[in-house]
Design a protein around this motif. Sequence first.
Motif, short mmCIF file in Angstrom:
data_model
loop_
_atom_site.label_atom_id
_atom_site.label_comp_id
_atom_site.label_asym_id
_atom_site.label_seq_id
_atom_site.Cartn_x
_atom_site.Cartn_y
_atom_site.Cartn_z
N ASN A 104 47.82 44.89 37.23
CA ASN A 104 47.32 43.53 37.44
C ASN A 104 46.13 43.50 38.38
O ASN A 104 45.15 42.78 38.13
N ILE A 105 46.20 44.27 39.44
CA ILE A 105 45.07 44.34 40.38
C ILE A 105 43.82 44.84 39.67
O ILE A 105 42.71 44.33 39.86
N GLY A 106 44.01 45.85 38.80
CA GLY A 106 42.87 46.37 38.04
C GLY A 106 42.27 45.34 37.11
O GLY A 106 41.04 45.21 37.02
N LYS A 107 43.12 44.55 36.46
CA LYS A 107 42.61 43.53 35.52
C LYS A 107 41.93 42.39 36.27
O LYS A 107 40.86 41.93 35.86
N ILE A 108 42.55 41.93 37.33
CA ILE A 108 41.96 40.83 38.10
C ILE A 108 40.60 41.25 38.67
O ILE A 108 39.64 40.48 38.63
N SER A 109 40.53 42.47 39.18
CA SER A 109 39.27 42.98 39.74
C SER A 109 38.18 43.02 38.69
O SER A 109 37.03 42.65 38.94
N GLY A 110 38.55 43.47 37.48
CA GLY A 110 37.57 43.55 36.40
C GLY A 110 37.05 42.19 35.99
O GLY A 110 35.83 41.99 35.85
N TYR A 111 37.93 41.24 35.82
CA TYR A 111 37.50 39.90 35.41
C TYR A 111 36.71 39.20 36.52
O TYR A 111 35.75 38.47 36.24
N LEU A 112 37.11 39.42 37.76
CA LEU A 112 36.36 38.84 38.87
C LEU A 112 34.96 39.44 38.93
O LEU A 112 33.96 38.71 39.11
N TYR A 113 34.88 40.74 38.76
CA TYR A 113 33.59 41.43 38.78
C TYR A 113 32.66 40.88 37.69
O TYR A 113 31.50 40.54 37.95
N PHE A 114 33.16 40.80 36.46
CA PHE A 114 32.29 40.37 35.35
C PHE A 114 31.99 38.88 35.39
O PHE A 114 30.97 38.45 34.84
#
Length: 372
Positions: free
Chosen positions: A280-290
């Motif tokens: 979840n942390i990985g997915k949230i980080s990715g969507y926040l980044y993009f």
Amino acid sequence: MNESEKVSSYQVILLLIAYRLVIAFSFLPAANVPPGNQDMWIVVFLSIPYTVLFCFPILFLSNRFNKYTLIEYMGIIFGKHLGKIIGLIYTLILLTFSISNVSVLAEILDSTMFPSMPTIVTVIIMVITCSYISYKGLEPIARGAEIFVPFILMVIFIFPILGMKILDFKVFLPILKDSSFKELNRGAIEIALKFGDVLILAMIVPSLEKKEKLNNIFMKSLFYGVFMSNFVLVISQAALGIEQTKHSNFPFFAFARLINVFDFIQRIESIYVISWITANIGKISGYLYFSTVSLAQVLNKKDNKKYIIPMAIIVFILSTLYKDRNSVVGIKNPFQKILLMITMISVIVIPSIALLVYFIRRKKIKEVNIDD
């Protein structure tokens, strides 16, 4: 987004697999689509061709404009002003997915692990962590996938072995007796309509080391992601039963709590929780980044880092407010229906219109992705 950042096909495949698995790992919405019986594993596999069909417009355009992100080539196709409006829409969509992911993670943690901890504390810890990872950029996010995704896959395969004695695969019999062709396809279409992670792929394309492998990346991530998600579904149904899986908010977690190895190794679900939080942390980080990359490109700025903190604050405020007032998890939840509509608009409607406009204006559009 730093144009010098490059990611491999393998890294992107792992990212997309993890992003899809997060949903199955969490509340397993596939268990509730039609026909909602022992044939759901067939429905999940049947969703593959529909997903390819729905994602075709955005894949075609991403191949055609492979030096540009989704936001950039929308500007090329629709023109400067309309392109900025569409880019802003995609920024809000990516931000909404970030809010959704944070809200789901907070709800599951509050419900299963930290019931006495205020939501605001849980969310602020997550947002700070994800903001830091996003600030590091695309390459660290992609490298992280090489570490945490194999760990997640290992957990998914080991848990059924440890819990084999509580699995009853007879629940899947008789096959296709209670399902019609119409119901199977309806369920498959509903699953396919929820595949929004292709937006991330469309944003990553310019950073791919081998852009010509875009279709290969999509197909591999789709097939492996569907296979692993289906595996989680089958194991959950075999452990809990068809009906209980449908009514459980967190089916795979419920299965993990039932595992008792040799009557002395208990509470093994803590391993699941670690892998689940990591994903979840990985997915949230990715969507926040993009979402910050999207905003920077709409504003014609090269540096997205200055937008991370403002975006993170918005995610923190909205996810906390919504989580405290409503339940986020559940197939009948209004927020899930809104997300489905947003996914349809962003993955199917806008790209389909863009594809049509491209074919109409293709003689006037500069051949931007062909080398001189």
